[in-house]
Design a protein around this motif. Structure first.
Motif, PDB file in Angstrom:
ATOM      1  N   ALA A   1     -31.370  12.746  43.960  1.00 43.70           N
ATOM      2  CA  ALA A   1     -32.011  14.043  44.163  1.00 43.70           C
ATOM      3  C   ALA A   1     -31.343  14.801  45.315  1.00 43.70           C
ATOM      4  O   ALA A   1     -31.152  16.022  45.241  1.00 43.70           O
ATOM      5  CB  ALA A   1     -33.500  13.847  44.448  1.00 43.70           C
ATOM      6  N   ALA A   2     -30.974  14.086  46.361  1.00 46.05           N
ATOM      7  CA  ALA A   2     -30.310  14.733  47.495  1.00 46.05           C
ATOM      8  C   ALA A   2     -28.974  15.335  47.082  1.00 46.05           C
ATOM      9  O   ALA A   2     -28.568  16.383  47.595  1.00 46.05           O
ATOM     10  CB  ALA A   2     -30.103  13.721  48.629  1.00 46.05           C
TER      11      ALA A   2
ATOM     12  N   GLN B   1     -31.336  23.513  31.711  1.00 47.24           N
ATOM     13  CA  GLN B   1     -31.754  23.956  33.044  1.00 47.24           C
ATOM     14  C   GLN B   1     -30.630  23.994  34.076  1.00 47.24           C
ATOM     15  O   GLN B   1     -30.844  24.466  35.192  1.00 47.24           O
ATOM     16  CB  GLN B   1     -32.881  23.043  33.558  1.00 47.24           C
ATOM     17  N   GLY B   2     -29.464  23.450  33.732  1.00 51.23           N
ATOM     18  CA  GLY B   2     -28.360  23.472  34.683  1.00 51.23           C
ATOM     19  C   GLY B   2     -28.088  22.109  35.299  1.00 51.23           C
ATOM     20  O   GLY B   2     -28.936  21.216  35.266  1.00 51.23           O
TER      21      GLY B   2
ATOM     22  N   THR C   1     -34.094  16.604  38.966  1.00 47.59           N
ATOM     23  CA  THR C   1     -35.204  16.070  38.184  1.00 47.59           C
ATOM     24  C   THR C   1     -35.053  14.566  37.959  1.00 47.59           C
ATOM     25  O   THR C   1     -36.014  13.809  38.092  1.00 47.59           O
ATOM     26  CB  THR C   1     -35.281  16.794  36.822  1.00 47.59           C
ATOM     27  N   GLY C   2     -33.840  14.141  37.615  1.00 49.60           N
ATOM     28  CA  GLY C   2     -33.615  12.714  37.394  1.00 49.60           C
ATOM     29  C   GLY C   2     -33.884  11.892  38.641  1.00 49.60           C
ATOM     30  O   GLY C   2     -34.523  10.833  38.582  1.00 49.60           O
ATOM     31  N   GLY C   3     -33.394  12.373  39.791  1.00 50.88           N
ATOM     32  CA  GLY C   3     -33.616  11.641  41.033  1.00 50.88           C
ATOM     33  C   GLY C   3     -35.087  11.528  41.383  1.00 50.88           C
ATOM     34  O   GLY C   3     -35.574  10.459  41.767  1.00 50.88           O
ATOM     35  N   LEU C   4     -35.813  12.632  41.230  1.00 52.15           N
ATOM     36  CA  LEU C   4     -37.239  12.613  41.560  1.00 52.15           C
ATOM     37  C   LEU C   4     -38.022  11.722  40.588  1.00 52.15           C
ATOM     38  O   LEU C   4     -38.961  11.026  41.000  1.00 52.15           O
ATOM     39  CB  LEU C   4     -37.793  14.037  41.549  1.00 52.15           C
TER      40      LEU C   4
ATOM     41  N   PRO D   1     -25.964   9.686  36.750  1.00 49.36           N
ATOM     42  CA  PRO D   1     -25.561  10.959  36.158  1.00 49.36           C
ATOM     43  C   PRO D   1     -24.081  11.069  35.821  1.00 49.36           C
ATOM     44  O   PRO D   1     -23.480  12.135  35.986  1.00 49.36           O
ATOM     45  CB  PRO D   1     -25.947  11.958  37.250  1.00 49.36           C
ATOM     46  N   THR D   2     -23.447  10.006  35.344  1.00 50.84           N
ATOM     47  CA  THR D   2     -21.996  10.068  35.098  1.00 50.84           C
ATOM     48  C   THR D   2     -21.633  11.121  34.057  1.00 50.84           C
ATOM     49  O   THR D   2     -20.541  11.698  34.132  1.00 50.84           O
ATOM     50  CB  THR D   2     -21.472   8.696  34.652  1.00 50.84           C
TER      51      THR D   2
END
Length: 444
Positions: A308-309, A379-380, A387-390, A248-249
């Protein structure tokens, strides 16, 4: 008798055997370390100089667009070239050309009024040259170390990137702040000259195939080979899952605002590199792991879980810890993916396999930035992270179930396979057994 602390250190610290057993690997590793350090100076200076000349964020962002297409196209061609030409020669000629580009950037920076367009031209040409060079460098490594040292060699290469990612930006920022942008290009040029001197000492690494004019269409043969290897395809998909969903850079500037810590933006950018460095410096245990495919999938799952964490982390410290864990997991995935490719892909196809890997490695982060930015806009920031982590975690689980060949992959079935022997003329008259150079001796 070895003491308990010594045994603990030997199990934890990286295995440096490839550096001592292979003169040529030592030269290639050192050349890459020097080049990486200098290149980070230019990677830092070019966006800064464009920002100073144009004052436009769009103009700065356009550098990535200029680099993407040459990297993809010439990465494909570089893979074919690596399977046709002397890999050391391709790496050396590319390094000389990159040094020339660095000299031109220095000359432009020393003008009374530097122009912006040479920066874009240089960025595109550098991406093309790196696309040509990287497959040859990657395909060269299995020819320089014995099969049972490939995991250790991959870990050392990852360690080089990790150290550079932590030290390079800080050093570049200090030099630019105190001596200006031209000084950064001068450092890059000096490191290229040293790197060229090191590469020039590497013995030739000729192609295992008959010499001939390389054709871009030959890349299809590499794709066909990969398509017949579900475990290999699985490594590519795991890499895509980690970079598209959980790198997520692009969100970091906005995440710093969300945390009310804009001063910590640099910490967010460097957290992944810190995690990689920690994993690399304590990764001696990786050489005792045999089920590499399982580790690729577990690493991708850990990347997803840590990302996600981070979305639920209440403060800056917790977010940084999650990003550090994700960076370490990325390092593990890269190390074991590299071992699978180097151990199991035939030498005559290694260049094209490296080109395909570079194609995916370039596309994944770019697609990840688009995904993260688009989802964050709707979505913020926290939702985009979560969402990306999951999705990354779920993708790893799906790949484990859908591609059992990857989950079952065991390096012991491939040790010694596809590792080429070398010409008898390269054999030395005598060399101590504990310092055998596999670039000179026939592979076991």
């Amino acid at each position: 008798m070895t003491s308990a602390p010594d045994r603990f250190r030997s199990r934890l610290l990286p295995d440096t055997a490839p550096l001592w057993s292979s003169r040529d690997f030592r030269l290639v590793w050192s050349s890459g370390a020097v080049t990486l350090f200098g290149s980070i100076f230019t990677m830092t200076a070019v966006p800064l100089q464009i920002a100073e000349l144009t004052g436009s964020p769009w103009a700065v962002g356009a550098v990535g667009a200029v680099e993407l297409v040459p990297a993809l196209v010439f990465g494909l061609y570089g893979g074919v070239l690596a399977d046709r030409a002397d890999r050391r020669a391709v790496a050396l000629v590319s390094e000389v050309a990159l040094a020339v580009l660095s000299a031109l950037l220095l000359a432009n920076a020393l003008l009374g009024t530097p122009a912006a367009w040479p920066l874009y031209v240089a960025a595109g040409l550098a991406a093309a040259l790196q696309g040509i060079q990287q497959p040859s460098v990657e395909a060269m490594v299995p020819r320089l170390v014995p099969p049972d040292q490939l995991v250790a060699a991959g870990a050392l290469l990852s360690l080089r990137w990790s150290v550079g990612g932590v030290v390079g930006p800080a050093a570049a920022g200090l030099v630019i702040a105190t001596a200006g942008v031209p000084a950064a290009f001068l450092v890059d040029l000096a490191t290229f000259l040293l790197s060229i001197a090191l590469l020039a000492r590497v013995r030739p690494v000729p192609s295992a195939r008959d010499a001939g004019k390389p054709r871009l269409g030959e890349f299809v043969d590499g794709v066909r080979y990969a398509a017949r290897r579900p475990d290999l395809i699985g490594t590519y998909l795991a890499d895509l899952a980690a970079t598209v969903f959980a790198l997520p850079t692009a969100l970091f500037p906005f995440l710093a605002d969300d945390l009310d810590a804009t001063w910590a933006l640099g910490l967010l950018y460097s957290a992944g590199a810190v995690g990689s460095l920690l994993a690399a410096t304590t990764g001696g245990w990786t050489e005792r792991v045999h089920r590499h495919g399982r580790m690729v999938l577990l690493s991708a799952a850990l990347v997803g879980a840590a990302t996600a964490a981070a979305a639920f982390a209440p403060g800056l410290g917790a977010v940084l810890l999650c990003l550090i864990v994700a960076g370490g997991a990325h390092w593990l995935g890269d190390t074991f993916r590299s071992a699978i490719w180097n151990q199991s892909v035939p030498d005559e196809l290694r260049g094209r396999a490296a080109g395909l890997e570079m194609l995916i490695g370039s596309a994944g982060p770019a697609l990840g930035d688009l995904r993260a930015g688009g989802l964050a806009a709707r979505q913020g920031i926290r939702a985009a992270l979560r969402t990306g982590g999951l999705l990354c975690f779920g993708s790893a689980a799906v790949l484990a179930a859908a591609i059992p060949a990857l989950w079952r992959y065991d390096q012991r079935a491939h040790l010694g396979t596809h590792h080429p022997t070398h010409h008898p003329a390269h054999r030395p008259a005598h060399r101590p057994a504990h310092r055998v150079d596999p670039a000179e001796e026939p592979a076991p």
